[in-house]
Design an enzyme around this catalytic site. Sequence first.
Site, PDB file in Angstrom:
ATOM      1  N   CYS A   5     -36.959  -3.807 -51.446  1.00 53.38           N
ATOM      2  CA  CYS A   5     -37.036  -2.625 -52.309  1.00 53.38           C
ATOM      3  C   CYS A   5     -35.635  -2.167 -52.707  1.00 53.38           C
ATOM      4  O   CYS A   5     -35.011  -2.838 -53.528  1.00 53.38           O
ATOM      5  CB  CYS A   5     -37.856  -1.538 -51.617  1.00 53.38           C
ATOM      6  SG  CYS A   5     -38.494  -0.341 -52.781  1.00 53.38           S
ATOM      7  N   HIS A  27     -42.470  -3.776 -49.004  1.00 52.80           N
ATOM      8  CA  HIS A  27     -41.942  -3.520 -47.660  1.00 52.80           C
ATOM      9  C   HIS A  27     -42.744  -4.235 -46.563  1.00 52.80           C
ATOM     10  O   HIS A  27     -43.546  -3.592 -45.876  1.00 52.80           O
ATOM     11  CB  HIS A  27     -42.012  -2.014 -47.359  1.00 52.80           C
ATOM     12  CG  HIS A  27     -41.106  -1.181 -48.173  1.00 52.80           C
ATOM     13  ND1 HIS A  27     -39.789  -0.981 -47.850  1.00 52.80           N
ATOM     14  CD2 HIS A  27     -41.324  -0.485 -49.304  1.00 52.80           C
ATOM     15  CE1 HIS A  27     -39.224  -0.191 -48.744  1.00 52.80           C
ATOM     16  NE2 HIS A  27     -40.136   0.127 -49.637  1.00 52.80           N
ATOM     17  N   GLU A  64     -41.798  -4.943 -43.738  1.00 50.39           N
ATOM     18  CA  GLU A  64     -41.442  -4.340 -42.445  1.00 50.39           C
ATOM     19  C   GLU A  64     -42.339  -3.158 -42.092  1.00 50.39           C
ATOM     20  O   GLU A  64     -42.301  -2.676 -40.958  1.00 50.39           O
ATOM     21  CB  GLU A  64     -39.959  -3.926 -42.451  1.00 50.39           C
ATOM     22  CG  GLU A  64     -39.609  -2.670 -43.259  1.00 50.39           C
ATOM     23  CD  GLU A  64     -39.469  -2.911 -44.764  1.00 50.39           C
ATOM     24  OE1 GLU A  64     -39.838  -3.999 -45.229  1.00 50.39           O
ATOM     25  OE2 GLU A  64     -39.004  -1.987 -45.458  1.00 50.39           O
TER      26      GLU A  64
HETATM   27  N1  GLN Z   1     -36.494   3.846 -55.649  1.00 48.75           N
HETATM   28  C1  GLN Z   1     -35.599   3.428 -54.602  1.00 48.75           C
HETATM   29  C2  GLN Z   1     -34.225   3.037 -55.137  1.00 48.75           C
HETATM   30  O1  GLN Z   1     -33.956   3.187 -56.268  1.00 48.75           O
HETATM   31  C3  GLN Z   1     -36.169   2.285 -53.791  1.00 48.75           C
HETATM   32  C4  GLN Z   1     -37.354   2.753 -52.995  1.00 48.75           C
HETATM   33  C5  GLN Z   1     -37.568   1.987 -51.723  1.00 48.75           C
HETATM   34  O2  GLN Z   1     -36.667   1.335 -51.190  1.00 48.75           O
HETATM   35  N2  GLN Z   1     -38.763   2.129 -51.180  1.00 48.75           N
HETATM   36  O3  GLN Z   1     -33.419   2.562 -54.410  1.00 48.75           O
END
Ligand code: GLN
Length: 199
Positions: A83, A178, A180
């Site tokens: 992410c 994710h 994890e």
């Molecule tokens: N929107 C977040 C970002 O811009 C990422 C979100 C996440 O890691 N769950 O980093």
Amino acid sequence: MAGSTRPVGVLALQGDVREHAQVLAGLGAEVVLVRRPADLASVDGLVLPGGESSVIDKLSRAFGMREPIRDAIRSGLPVYGTCAGLILLADRIVDGIQGQQTFGGLDVTVRRNAFGGQVDSFETDLDVPALGERPVHAVFIRAPLVEQTGPDAEALATLPDGRVVAVRQGNLLGTAFHPEMTGEHRFHELFLASVRAGR
Ligand code: GLN
């Protein structure tokens, strides 16, 4: 060679550091929380956690970590980003905050908060052929999308409409979701396999 293994690291500036450390430890890896260049120098692989990519970017510069991480990636250190971590691995981002930088390494363009506004979070099952038959239950939380994949990067998973949400390029692995958080360990196993191969 027995006795020569070094730990793997989780970049611990911000984000879901503990969840990654627990998955890696559960798979038998020794884990170091990486905050300083000396920590980075002690590991054979690095996880970039989920969290807020713009914050991790700023903190990495404040802690003198940006250049060491960029250099390590260029030198072939295995890195897995989830992410926000995927955003940090992308060579190009769309909709970053003003001045936001990435470490880069993955030849992809990533759109930050690609699902924001309409549906910030959702869960779905994904086919990931590289991980076998069993689908991956994926949680997307203000997730990015891989909008463009360069010739060197390989899409590992797509949404039913074809949009790319997991990529691999050499020793680099990135997922918009994710693992994890859902008990899905196969991406971390893939990461640890490239760590072992790199030793
Ligand atoms: N929107 C977040 C970002 O811009 C990422 C979100 C996440 O890691 N769950 O980093």
